[in-house]
Write a protein that holds these residues in place. Structure first.
Motif, PDB file in Angstrom:
ATOM      1  N   GLN A   1      -8.945  -9.455  -1.488  1.00  0.00           N
ATOM      2  CA  GLN A   1      -9.378  -8.133  -1.930  1.00  0.00           C
ATOM      3  C   GLN A   1      -9.556  -8.095  -3.451  1.00  0.00           C
ATOM      4  O   GLN A   1     -10.479  -7.464  -3.963  1.00  0.00           O
ATOM      5  N   ILE A   2      -8.686  -8.776  -4.165  1.00  0.00           N
ATOM      6  CA  ILE A   2      -8.818  -8.848  -5.623  1.00  0.00           C
ATOM      7  C   ILE A   2     -10.127  -9.540  -6.007  1.00  0.00           C
ATOM      8  O   ILE A   2     -10.838  -9.105  -6.922  1.00  0.00           O
ATOM      9  N   GLN A   3     -10.473 -10.597  -5.284  1.00  0.00           N
ATOM     10  CA  GLN A   3     -11.706 -11.327  -5.573  1.00  0.00           C
ATOM     11  C   GLN A   3     -12.947 -10.474  -5.330  1.00  0.00           C
ATOM     12  O   GLN A   3     -13.984 -10.670  -5.985  1.00  0.00           O
ATOM     13  N   LEU A   4     -12.871  -9.528  -4.409  1.00  0.00           N
ATOM     14  CA  LEU A   4     -14.030  -8.697  -4.086  1.00  0.00           C
ATOM     15  C   LEU A   4     -14.419  -7.777  -5.228  1.00  0.00           C
ATOM     16  O   LEU A   4     -15.560  -7.303  -5.297  1.00  0.00           O
ATOM     17  N   GLY A   5     -13.482  -7.470  -6.110  1.00  0.00           N
ATOM     18  CA  GLY A   5     -13.783  -6.601  -7.232  1.00  0.00           C
ATOM     19  C   GLY A   5     -13.823  -5.136  -6.837  1.00  0.00           C
ATOM     20  O   GLY A   5     -13.269  -4.723  -5.809  1.00  0.00           O
ATOM     21  N   PHE A   6     -14.521  -4.324  -7.629  1.00  0.00           N
ATOM     22  CA  PHE A   6     -14.529  -2.877  -7.446  1.00  0.00           C
ATOM     23  C   PHE A   6     -15.947  -2.374  -7.223  1.00  0.00           C
ATOM     24  O   PHE A   6     -16.899  -2.882  -7.810  1.00  0.00           O
ATOM     25  N   GLU A   7     -16.058  -1.370  -6.355  1.00  0.00           N
ATOM     26  CA  GLU A   7     -17.354  -0.750  -6.064  1.00  0.00           C
ATOM     27  C   GLU A   7     -17.620   0.390  -7.052  1.00  0.00           C
ATOM     28  O   GLU A   7     -16.700   1.091  -7.480  1.00  0.00           O
ATOM     29  N   GLU A   8     -18.884   0.606  -7.360  1.00  0.00           N
ATOM     30  CA  GLU A   8     -19.272   1.680  -8.270  1.00  0.00           C
ATOM     31  C   GLU A   8     -18.966   3.039  -7.641  1.00  0.00           C
ATOM     32  O   GLU A   8     -19.140   3.235  -6.428  1.00  0.00           O
ATOM     33  N   ASP A   9     -18.499   3.984  -8.459  1.00  0.00           N
ATOM     34  CA  ASP A   9     -18.194   5.352  -8.019  1.00  0.00           C
ATOM     35  C   ASP A   9     -17.155   5.404  -6.911  1.00  0.00           C
ATOM     36  O   ASP A   9     -17.145   6.324  -6.090  1.00  0.00           O
TER      37      ASP A   9
ATOM     38  N   LYS B   1       1.891  -7.176  -7.492  1.00  0.00           N
ATOM     39  CA  LYS B   1       0.843  -7.979  -8.118  1.00  0.00           C
ATOM     40  C   LYS B   1      -0.531  -7.355  -7.882  1.00  0.00           C
ATOM     41  O   LYS B   1      -1.369  -7.299  -8.796  1.00  0.00           O
ATOM     42  N   TRP B   2      -0.793  -6.891  -6.674  1.00  0.00           N
ATOM     43  CA  TRP B   2      -2.069  -6.239  -6.351  1.00  0.00           C
ATOM     44  C   TRP B   2      -2.204  -4.942  -7.148  1.00  0.00           C
ATOM     45  O   TRP B   2      -3.231  -4.687  -7.780  1.00  0.00           O
ATOM     46  N   LEU B   3      -1.149  -4.142  -7.137  1.00  0.00           N
ATOM     47  CA  LEU B   3      -1.178  -2.865  -7.848  1.00  0.00           C
ATOM     48  C   LEU B   3      -1.391  -3.079  -9.350  1.00  0.00           C
ATOM     49  O   LEU B   3      -2.165  -2.352  -9.992  1.00  0.00           O
ATOM     50  N   THR B   4      -0.736  -4.082  -9.892  1.00  0.00           N
ATOM     51  CA  THR B   4      -0.882  -4.377 -11.317  1.00  0.00           C
ATOM     52  C   THR B   4      -2.310  -4.788 -11.657  1.00  0.00           C
ATOM     53  O   THR B   4      -2.876  -4.367 -12.680  1.00  0.00           O
ATOM     54  N   HIS B   5      -2.907  -5.612 -10.799  1.00  0.00           N
ATOM     55  CA  HIS B   5      -4.298  -6.017 -11.018  1.00  0.00           C
ATOM     56  C   HIS B   5      -5.216  -4.796 -11.072  1.00  0.00           C
ATOM     57  O   HIS B   5      -6.069  -4.681 -11.978  1.00  0.00           O
ATOM     58  N   VAL B   6      -5.055  -3.885 -10.122  1.00  0.00           N
ATOM     59  CA  VAL B   6      -5.898  -2.691 -10.096  1.00  0.00           C
ATOM     60  C   VAL B   6      -5.665  -1.854 -11.355  1.00  0.00           C
ATOM     61  O   VAL B   6      -6.618  -1.389 -12.002  1.00  0.00           O
TER      62      VAL B   6
ATOM     63  N   THR C   1      14.085   1.316  -1.533  1.00  0.00           N
ATOM     64  CA  THR C   1      13.075   1.955  -2.381  1.00  0.00           C
ATOM     65  C   THR C   1      12.251   0.948  -3.181  1.00  0.00           C
ATOM     66  O   THR C   1      11.537   1.331  -4.118  1.00  0.00           O
ATOM     67  N   GLN C   2      12.292  -0.332  -2.821  1.00  0.00           N
ATOM     68  CA  GLN C   2      11.690  -1.350  -3.690  1.00  0.00           C
ATOM     69  C   GLN C   2      10.171  -1.210  -3.839  1.00  0.00           C
ATOM     70  O   GLN C   2       9.625  -1.502  -4.907  1.00  0.00           O
ATOM     71  N   TYR C   3       9.475  -0.774  -2.777  1.00  0.00           N
ATOM     72  CA  TYR C   3       8.029  -0.569  -2.914  1.00  0.00           C
ATOM     73  C   TYR C   3       7.738   0.614  -3.833  1.00  0.00           C
ATOM     74  O   TYR C   3       6.811   0.570  -4.649  1.00  0.00           O
ATOM     75  N   LEU C   4       8.517   1.667  -3.732  1.00  0.00           N
ATOM     76  CA  LEU C   4       8.368   2.796  -4.636  1.00  0.00           C
ATOM     77  C   LEU C   4       8.749   2.414  -6.059  1.00  0.00           C
ATOM     78  O   LEU C   4       8.101   2.841  -7.024  1.00  0.00           O
ATOM     79  N   ASP C   5       9.794   1.605  -6.202  1.00  0.00           N
ATOM     80  CA  ASP C   5      10.197   1.158  -7.539  1.00  0.00           C
ATOM     81  C   ASP C   5       9.083   0.344  -8.198  1.00  0.00           C
ATOM     82  O   ASP C   5       8.786   0.518  -9.385  1.00  0.00           O
ATOM     83  N   ALA C   6       8.447  -0.531  -7.403  1.00  0.00           N
ATOM     84  CA  ALA C   6       7.335  -1.329  -7.937  1.00  0.00           C
ATOM     85  C   ALA C   6       6.176  -0.434  -8.350  1.00  0.00           C
ATOM     86  O   ALA C   6       5.542  -0.649  -9.392  1.00  0.00           O
ATOM     87  N   THR C   7       5.895   0.593  -7.538  1.00  0.00           N
ATOM     88  CA  THR C   7       4.819   1.534  -7.858  1.00  0.00           C
ATOM     89  C   THR C   7       5.120   2.240  -9.167  1.00  0.00           C
ATOM     90  O   THR C   7       4.256   2.350 -10.065  1.00  0.00           O
ATOM     91  N   GLN C   8       6.344   2.715  -9.315  1.00  0.00           N
ATOM     92  CA  GLN C   8       6.740   3.425 -10.523  1.00  0.00           C
ATOM     93  C   GLN C   8       6.627   2.530 -11.761  1.00  0.00           C
ATOM     94  O   GLN C   8       6.141   2.957 -12.818  1.00  0.00           O
ATOM     95  N   GLU C   9       7.034   1.282 -11.638  1.00  0.00           N
ATOM     96  CA  GLU C   9       6.989   0.362 -12.779  1.00  0.00           C
ATOM     97  C   GLU C   9       5.558   0.127 -13.258  1.00  0.00           C
ATOM     98  O   GLU C   9       5.287   0.083 -14.461  1.00  0.00           O
ATOM     99  N   VAL C  10       4.640  -0.011 -12.322  1.00  0.00           N
ATOM    100  CA  VAL C  10       3.248  -0.265 -12.698  1.00  0.00           C
ATOM    101  C   VAL C  10       2.596   0.990 -13.269  1.00  0.00           C
ATOM    102  O   VAL C  10       1.922   0.954 -14.310  1.00  0.00           O
ATOM    103  N   ILE C  11       2.787   2.117 -12.608  1.00  0.00           N
ATOM    104  CA  ILE C  11       2.118   3.353 -13.029  1.00  0.00           C
ATOM    105  C   ILE C  11       2.649   3.839 -14.371  1.00  0.00           C
ATOM    106  O   ILE C  11       1.888   4.375 -15.186  1.00  0.00           O
ATOM    107  N   ASN C  12       3.928   3.656 -14.615  1.00  0.00           N
ATOM    108  CA  ASN C  12       4.541   4.143 -15.868  1.00  0.00           C
ATOM    109  C   ASN C  12       4.475   3.134 -17.018  1.00  0.00           C
ATOM    110  O   ASN C  12       4.966   3.416 -18.097  1.00  0.00           O
ATOM    111  N   LYS C  13       3.870   1.985 -16.753  1.00  0.00           N
ATOM    112  CA  LYS C  13       3.802   0.957 -17.782  1.00  0.00           C
ATOM    113  C   LYS C  13       2.910   1.423 -18.931  1.00  0.00           C
ATOM    114  O   LYS C  13       1.841   2.001 -18.710  1.00  0.00           O
ATOM    115  N   ASP C  14       3.344   1.181 -20.136  1.00  0.00           N
ATOM    116  CA  ASP C  14       2.562   1.589 -21.319  1.00  0.00           C
ATOM    117  C   ASP C  14       1.265   0.785 -21.431  1.00  0.00           C
ATOM    118  O   ASP C  14       1.243  -0.394 -21.103  1.00  0.00           O
TER     119      ASP C  14
END
Length: 363
Positions: free
Chosen positions: A269-277, A309-314, A350-363
């Motif tokens: 999925q990471i290799q596929l990249g991102f679609e416009e809009d 890792k996926w969330l961080t890439h996005v 809560t490890q999946y939520l903790d990972a989400t929080q770490e990525v989203i709150n990263k400076d």
């Protein structure tokens, strides 16, 4: 990275009994019914997925909904996208959101995604064993948008530049999609909004350009069933199901070809990249064997670190400035019978939520 990513977690409201499910599946049926019956089907298969911190909740209860929102806010989730069900004026599973509308204490932002497909006994929106049928007409479209406007008027409803954000799950099913979209825009403007911010789920069956049928955006539905890595064909997984099918005298057939490695799927999925809009989406895990004996889809051996890792890439690579808001969809908050949840489970807490929080709150 965006200044502040707004993570929207997709939310399933089927965690309370309703008359229809009592009739179709037996009294007291909820999503927990399938969850609690799930069994591991091969070595190291993570089943059943059982809830931890929030328990086996009932979403008719204010306390359960408040607990969900409190946890989501603590872990950096911006809002919930609730699945919405409308069958020619008939509503089902509406009690959790309607309860929220009446309760100002439930202050987490929210939006709706219309799961506009048939309800069937095989859980896939197909045409066999139909329990509730979707039929389309402009008359029904008008009645539907007028109902939705009641939700759009809520201050907690997610809006973009004053436009309420609404998603159609399967746009291909509409016979006159452009006419529907035009009608909805007209009615929303009559209600005092500048417009509707209308999107769709980009899936294998509908990948058209966003503007083709009058949409404003899309979100990438995950899992992407069309683009998958090689299966674990030569593992004990296939051998187990071959033996099971032989004993039960069932054909050994599965169109999704059984099981995929989560990390391999993520990397593809990471290799596929991102679609416009198109807003990006990630899934923490997926395993719907609790619901299905055949034609299931399993992302095997997910871990919080692999998901992170996926969330961080996005978060780091998505072109956030090209969209009016930095929305990132997570599928899902609580799809327990699809083995797909951010909510804490007995294995990972809560490890999946903790990972989400770490990525989203990263400076």
């Amino acid at each position: 990275m965006a200044d502040k990513i707004k993570a929207i977690a997709i939310h399933l409201p089927q965690f309370h009994p309703i008359a229809e499910n009592n009739e179709w599946w037996g009294n007291g049926f909820t999503e927990w019914t399938n969850v609690s019956k799930a069994k591991p089907l091969f070595k190291d298969h993570y089943q059943p997925h059982l809830p931890a911190d929030l328990g086996f909740y009932d979403l008719r209860l204010e306390e359960a909904r408040l607990a969900q929102e409190a946890l989501a806010k603590t872990k950096g989730i911006h809002g919930f996208c609730y699945y919405h069900y409308w069958f020619n004026g008939k509503r089902i599973l509406e009690k959790p959101v309607n309860g929220k509308l009446k309760n100002p204490k439930e202050d987490l932002p929210f939006m709706l995604c219309w799961a506009n497909e048939n309800w069937t006994r095989v859980w896939d929106g197909g045409e066999k064993n139909i329990l509730l049928n979707q039929e389309y007409s402009l008359e029904d479209d008008k009645a539907h948008i007028q109902e939705l406007i009641n939700y759009f008027k809520d201050d907690r409803y997610i809006k973009v530049n004053g436009k309420p954000m609404f998603i159609v799950y399967r746009p291909r099913l509409f016979p006159n999609l452009k006419e529907t979209v035009a009608l909805w825009r007209e009615e929303v403007k009559k209600a005092g909004f500048p417009d509707i911010y209308l999107g769709f789920a980009r899936t294998f069956e509908y990948k058209d350009a966003v503007s083709k049928d009058g949409f404003d955006f899309a979100f990438t539905f995950q899992p992407n069933f069309e683009t998958r890595p090689d299966t674990l064909k030569e593992s004990q997984v296939t051998r187990y199901f071959y033996e099971l099918s032989r004993r039960l005298k069932l054909p050994f057939k599965n169109k999704y070809d059984l099981v995929y490695d989560y990390a391999a799927y993520r990397d593809l999925q990471i290799q596929l990249g991102f679609e416009e809009d198109t807003y990006p989406t990630v899934t923490p895990m997926w395993d719907n064997t609790a619901r299905r004996r055949v034609n299931y889809f399993v992302l095997h051996d997910s871990t919080p670190e692999k998901y992170k890792k996926w969330l961080t890439h996005v978060a780091e690579k998505y072109p956030w400035k090209k969209m009016p808001e930095p929305f990132l969809f997570i599928n899902a908050w609580n799809e327990w019978a699809e083995g797909n949840h951010l909510e804490p489970c007995q294995k990972w807490g809560t490890q999946y939520l903790d990972a989400t929080q770490e990525v989203i709150n990263k400076d």
